[in-house]
Design a protein around this motif. Structure first.
Motif, PDB file in Angstrom:
ATOM      1  N   VAL A 119       7.925  21.847  81.482  1.00  0.00           N
ATOM      2  CA  VAL A 119       8.689  21.234  80.576  1.00  0.00           C
ATOM      3  C   VAL A 119       8.253  20.279  79.309  1.00  0.00           C
ATOM      4  N   ASP A 120       8.139  21.030  78.308  1.00  0.00           N
ATOM      5  CA  ASP A 120       7.649  20.373  77.115  1.00  0.00           C
ATOM      6  C   ASP A 120       8.398  19.291  76.490  1.00  0.00           C
ATOM      7  N   GLU A 121       7.964  18.688  75.502  1.00  0.00           N
ATOM      8  CA  GLU A 121       8.903  17.692  74.566  1.00  0.00           C
ATOM      9  C   GLU A 121      10.132  18.420  74.069  1.00  0.00           C
ATOM     10  N   GLY A 122      11.106  17.757  74.186  1.00  0.00           N
ATOM     11  CA  GLY A 122      12.471  18.076  73.809  1.00  0.00           C
ATOM     12  C   GLY A 122      13.084  19.276  74.581  1.00  0.00           C
ATOM     13  N   GLN A 123      12.350  19.943  75.541  1.00  0.00           N
ATOM     14  CA  GLN A 123      12.879  20.971  76.320  1.00  0.00           C
ATOM     15  C   GLN A 123      13.938  20.559  77.366  1.00  0.00           C
ATOM     16  N   HIS A 124      15.219  21.352  77.801  1.00  0.00           N
ATOM     17  CA  HIS A 124      15.775  21.159  78.768  1.00  0.00           C
ATOM     18  C   HIS A 124      15.795  22.562  79.574  1.00  0.00           C
ATOM     19  N   LEU A 125      15.006  22.268  80.715  1.00  0.00           N
ATOM     20  CA  LEU A 125      14.764  23.335  81.759  1.00  0.00           C
ATOM     21  C   LEU A 125      15.348  23.322  83.035  1.00  0.00           C
ATOM     22  N   GLU A 126      16.475  23.928  83.416  1.00  0.00           N
ATOM     23  CA  GLU A 126      17.575  23.409  84.532  1.00  0.00           C
ATOM     24  C   GLU A 126      17.353  24.634  85.461  1.00  0.00           C
ATOM     25  N   SER A 127      17.077  24.422  86.813  1.00  0.00           N
ATOM     26  CA  SER A 127      17.336  25.275  87.805  1.00  0.00           C
ATOM     27  C   SER A 127      18.245  24.973  88.959  1.00  0.00           C
ATOM     28  N   ARG A 128      19.231  25.791  89.206  1.00  0.00           N
ATOM     29  CA  ARG A 128      20.187  25.221  90.133  1.00  0.00           C
ATOM     30  C   ARG A 128      20.430  26.358  90.994  1.00  0.00           C
ATOM     31  N   LEU A 129      19.961  26.160  92.401  1.00  0.00           N
ATOM     32  CA  LEU A 129      19.953  27.219  93.245  1.00  0.00           C
ATOM     33  C   LEU A 129      20.946  26.996  94.353  1.00  0.00           C
ATOM     34  N   PHE A 130      21.199  28.223  95.121  1.00  0.00           N
ATOM     35  CA  PHE A 130      22.182  28.129  96.095  1.00  0.00           C
ATOM     36  C   PHE A 130      21.808  29.123  97.161  1.00  0.00           C
ATOM     37  N   VAL A 131      21.739  28.634  98.513  1.00  0.00           N
ATOM     38  CA  VAL A 131      21.663  29.541  99.482  1.00  0.00           C
ATOM     39  C   VAL A 131      22.729  29.447 100.475  1.00  0.00           C
ATOM     40  N   ASP A 132      23.474  30.595 100.807  1.00  0.00           N
ATOM     41  CA  ASP A 132      24.640  30.514 101.626  1.00  0.00           C
ATOM     42  C   ASP A 132      24.439  31.006 102.970  1.00  0.00           C
ATOM     43  N   HIS A 133      24.216  30.272 103.726  1.00  0.00           N
ATOM     44  CA  HIS A 133      23.972  30.898 105.124  1.00  0.00           C
ATOM     45  C   HIS A 133      25.469  30.902 105.876  1.00  0.00           C
ATOM     46  N   SER A 134      25.955  32.100 105.847  1.00  0.00           N
ATOM     47  CA  SER A 134      27.316  32.400 106.424  1.00  0.00           C
ATOM     48  C   SER A 134      27.177  33.319 107.504  1.00  0.00           C
ATOM     49  N   VAL A 135      25.960  33.643 107.765  1.00  0.00           N
ATOM     50  CA  VAL A 135      25.961  34.777 109.052  1.00  0.00           C
ATOM     51  C   VAL A 135      24.763  34.086 109.968  1.00  0.00           C
ATOM     52  N   TRP A 138      16.765  19.900  88.575  1.00  0.00           N
ATOM     53  CA  TRP A 138      16.604  21.058  89.944  1.00  0.00           C
ATOM     54  C   TRP A 138      17.885  20.541  90.855  1.00  0.00           C
ATOM     55  N   VAL A 139      18.736  21.365  91.005  1.00  0.00           N
ATOM     56  CA  VAL A 139      19.521  21.133  92.150  1.00  0.00           C
ATOM     57  C   VAL A 139      19.541  22.105  93.190  1.00  0.00           C
ATOM     58  N   GLY A 140      19.208  21.860  94.296  1.00  0.00           N
ATOM     59  CA  GLY A 140      19.033  22.794  95.555  1.00  0.00           C
ATOM     60  C   GLY A 140      20.002  22.721  96.538  1.00  0.00           C
ATOM     61  N   ASP A 141      21.258  23.644  96.229  1.00  0.00           N
ATOM     62  CA  ASP A 141      22.144  23.654  97.283  1.00  0.00           C
ATOM     63  C   ASP A 141      22.127  24.390  98.426  1.00  0.00           C
ATOM     64  N   VAL A 142      22.087  24.131  99.787  1.00  0.00           N
ATOM     65  CA  VAL A 142      21.894  25.002 100.871  1.00  0.00           C
ATOM     66  C   VAL A 142      23.056  24.641 101.865  1.00  0.00           C
ATOM     67  N   LEU A 143      23.763  25.653 102.130  1.00  0.00           N
ATOM     68  CA  LEU A 143      24.890  25.502 103.015  1.00  0.00           C
ATOM     69  C   LEU A 143      24.777  26.381 104.178  1.00  0.00           C
ATOM     70  N   ILE A 144      24.855  25.630 105.288  1.00  0.00           N
ATOM     71  CA  ILE A 144      24.944  26.421 106.686  1.00  0.00           C
ATOM     72  C   ILE A 144      26.237  26.364 107.378  1.00  0.00           C
ATOM     73  N   ARG A 145      26.946  27.230 107.276  1.00  0.00           N
ATOM     74  CA  ARG A 145      28.301  27.230 107.602  1.00  0.00           C
ATOM     75  C   ARG A 145      28.274  27.278 109.278  1.00  0.00           C
ATOM     76  N   ALA A 146      29.628  27.270 109.763  1.00  0.00           N
ATOM     77  CA  ALA A 146      29.636  26.831 111.181  1.00  0.00           C
ATOM     78  C   ALA A 146      29.455  28.331 111.702  1.00  0.00           C
ATOM     79  N   GLU A 147      29.581  29.357 111.152  1.00  0.00           N
ATOM     80  CA  GLU A 147      29.300  30.688 112.161  1.00  0.00           C
ATOM     81  C   GLU A 147      27.706  30.896 111.882  1.00  0.00           C
ATOM     82  N   ALA A 148      26.876  30.479 111.148  1.00  0.00           N
ATOM     83  CA  ALA A 148      25.612  30.610 110.795  1.00  0.00           C
ATOM     84  C   ALA A 148      24.699  30.048 111.919  1.00  0.00           C
TER      85      ALA A 148
END
Lengths: 254, 433
Positions: free
Chosen positions: B284-300, B322-332
């Motif tokens: 990320v340089d001066e003035g830049q907005h670089l955003e990464s939002r990831l999601f891993v959905d553990h449903s199995v 950076w936003v990192g969402d990891v979800l482990i559902r009840a069934e996973a």
């Protein structure tokens, strides 16, 4: 012929809260090319601080005294200038540097120390030959510096650098710790090659006499409470082997 | 423990009250706050307003959703509320700099697609009604839905079943317009196929993009998404992957150029044995907005995920997210996951927001963890290099490159890694000069 001269060196460690604590309390020591000086002493006596202070680690501050290499003021130099002047520290705990390959690192260091890039024709061959003698798998060149190296590999990598960079004076900070007998022999052979082929002066910091079976010191200095409290020839090491450090520790406590 | 579990206890309690105000153990000083934190679930609405339904209209309620499981989805842009910075999903994004991607008609020309390499891979342009479109995901935000509502033709990259594609497929998207545009790309990896696809974004664009990865049973797909836009470009890219049984998916995100680049990669499993690795590198340089939002959905059950994102930031108003969402559902059950975000601040001026979110709804897992660090160059690294004679400025460059190259090393194809290193060198040369 080179000389590292340490005169009445006082140094402190800078703690996390930025207060300081005196560790070295007047060290005097002179090391010439081709000599091996063993620095022995109990844990916490300041041996590693001495090595790190000479190398210029930012965690240590010099309070007074002088360190010169062939008359040049080492303490006025930055860390990299010290290395280019001919000092080398084999570290007790070499850090892992993610993403920097050993190959790239060794070439950068050699280029910096020599002031010119090593000959393309012989460089790879020389490095591989040095690695072979230290029984290091050449795969290490593609791995990141110290990353995932075993304790033994890290120490061999330090000695590999010693052999490649060919310093005037090398400080070996507990290079023997954590090595089994086979690895200790291999590492010691590397140090002896630097001694014989490059006439490097060696300061060998160790807690145990074991490594002295393979690297023969002419001088043994006993370190306690931040200064040299006794010195002699190889016979002093044998005496320590039998008696331990107790009498020096007790003397320091008085 | 998940937030759902926490509040189950809160909502049961009606015991000790004096004049309608709870006393004793469950007494809380601030309405809506329990001793364990904010209460976001059903019930307990102090103002007597309708209950917040976290399973359906999380974003629409205007209240941050407590669980990633409840994220609203729709193909239709009109179903999403206008963007405001109070929405959890958009709170770090400078909305004014989206240049209308959220509400303008996306009728500008989409970046031109050109393809090289990738023997045996079929690349076609298909109309909206192609069956492969929509196979991997539904838009999760307004900008993505806007593109879905607007795109005319989609690019479908098809890797035949059992194909072992030796040569990387390079798909170059060349933007030549600053009018807001929409684009849709589908990568369909057939059963037991093996391939590496590079999505390289260059030129100037104001683009909302949906990219779908359909990774069939037993397939192994590596995707490198490279953002090398000009400094005035705006790019929002929703990249959704859907994994079949025993499928392997490696996603490497490299964001270097653009005024605002917001990539939202997500991975969903449909059967056991899925293995996902998600890597990210942003500079990320001066003035830049670089955003990464990831999601891993553990449903199995019995799937594995590894996330490692790194960024280096330099200059005034350089903003990384950076936003990192990891979800482990009840069934996973049997899930094995770890996510890591490391950020290197190179001088005064940048800002980094790093938010790892790990939600765990079952205790029967193999492992779960997350870590986030943001800091400056490690003095010990510099010291080690300098103690070998390497001057400080060169040591700093080595460490910064080393820090970032670790991600490039994950690509595993030397020729490609060389190109990525060259791209990064260009970036570093610009900021070091």
């Amino acid at each position: 012929m080179s000389t590292l001269e340490i005169k009445d060196l006082h140094a402190s460690v800078i703690l996390d809260d930025e207060t300081t604590k005196p560790i070295l309390k007047g060290v005097n020591l002179t090391i010439n090319s081709g000599e091996v000086h063993a620095i022995m002493g109990p844990n916490g006596s300041g041996k590693s601080t001495l090595a790190s202070t000479i190398a210029g680690h930012p965690k240590y501050q010099v309070d007074s005294g002088s360190v010169t290499l062939d008359g040049q003021d080492v303490l006025a130099m930055s860390v990299d200038e010290r290395a280019r002047a001919g000092l080398f520290l084999a570290m007790q705990y070499p850090v892992e540097i993610p993403g920097v390959t050993t190959s790239n690192f060794l070439r950068s260091a050699k280029t910096a120390v020599d002031g010119e890039a090593p000959s393309l024709r012989t460089w790879t061959k020389d490095v591989r030959a040095a690695m072979e003698k230290l029984k290091i798998d050449t795969d290490m060149l593609l791995r990141n510096v110290n990353e995932g190296f075993s304790g033994g590999e890290k120490k061999r990598h330090e000695i590999l650098q010693l052999e490649i960079l060919k310093p005037k004076i090398a400080l070996l900070d507990e290079t023997d710790s954590g090595l089994d007998v086979d690895a200790l022999k291999i590492v010691s052979e590397g140090v002896n090659r630097a001694l014989e082929q490059d006439n490097t002066g060696i300061m060998l910091i160790t807690h145990y006499t074991r490594i002295l079976r393979y690297i023969k010191p002419q001088f043994v200095h006993v370190f306690s409470d931040g200064r040299v409290v006794d010195q002699g020839g190889p016979e002093l090491a044998e005496q320590l082997e039998n008696e331990g450090y107790d009498r020096y520790v007790q003397a320091a406590a008085k | 423990m998940s937030t759902t579990d926490q509040t189950a206890r809160d909502t049961q309690d009606t015991s000790e009250e004096v004049g309608g105000v709870p006393t004793g153990e469950d007494r809380v000083a601030i309405p809506g706050m329990s001793q364990e934190g904010e209460t976001l679930q059903e019930g307990r609405n102090q103002a007597g307003e309708p209950e917040i339904r976290h399973t359906q209209h999380g974003d629409i309620s205007g209240v941050p959703d407590s669980s990633r499981a409840g994220r609203f989805t729709s193909y239709d842009v009109a179903d999403f509320p206008p963007l405001t910075s109070t929405l959890e999903d958009w709170r770090f994004t400078p909305l004014k700099r989206l240049r209308g991607l959220d509400d303008a008609a996306l009728d500008g020309p989409a970046p031109a697609v050109s393809v090289t390499g990738g023997d045996a891979v079929e690349v076609t342009s298909v109309p909206r009604d192609d069956a492969r479109i929509g196979s991997a995901g539904i838009p999760e935000d307004r900008v993505s839905a806007n593109a879905w509502s607007s795109f005319r033709e989609a690019t479908v990259i098809s890797i035949p079943r059992d194909a072992e594609v030796q040569e990387p497929l390079i798909v170059t998207f060349t933007g030549e317009s600053d009018r807001p545009a929409a684009q849709h790309v589908v990568i369909d990896a057939g059963e037991n196929s093996r391939a590496l696809v590079v999505l390289r974004h260059v030129g100037t664009a104001v683009l909302s993009q949906n990219v779908e990865f359909s990774v069939s049973d037993g397939a192994s797909l590596t995707v490198v998404s490279l953002q090398e836009w000009t400094d005035d470009s705006v790019h929002a890219s929703s990249q959704q992957a859907r994994l079949g049984k025993d499928a392997t998916f490696k996603h490497v995100l490299v964001s270097l150029g653009g005024d605002l680049v917001r990539v939202t990669p997500s991975t969903r499993f449909t059967a056991t044995g899925g293995d996902v690795a998600m890597y990210g590198l942003t500079f990320v340089d001066e003035g830049q907005h670089l955003e990464s939002r990831l999601f891993v959905d553990h449903s199995v059950p019995r799937c594995k995920s590894r996330v490692n994102y790194k960024s280096a930031l330099q200059g005034e108003n350089a903003h990384g997210v950076w936003v990192g969402d990891v979800l482990i559902r009840a069934e996973a059950e049997g899930t094995d996951t770890y996510e890591l975000n490391r950020n290197l601040i190179l001088n005064d001026g940048p800002r980094m927001d790093s938010v790892p979110n790990l939600e765990i709804e079952t205790g029967l897992i193999a492992g779960a963890g997350h870590a986030s660090t943001t800091g400056q160059l490690d003095d010990e690294h510099l010291y080690y290099l300098m103690s070998r004679g390497i001057p400080e400025d060169q040591a700093r460059r080595l460490v910064v490159r080393g820090f970032l190259f670790e991600i490039i090393q994950q690509v595993g194809v030397e020729a490609l890694e060389e190109q990525l290193r060259a791209s990064l060198e260009d970036e570093l040369a610009r900021t070091e000069s």
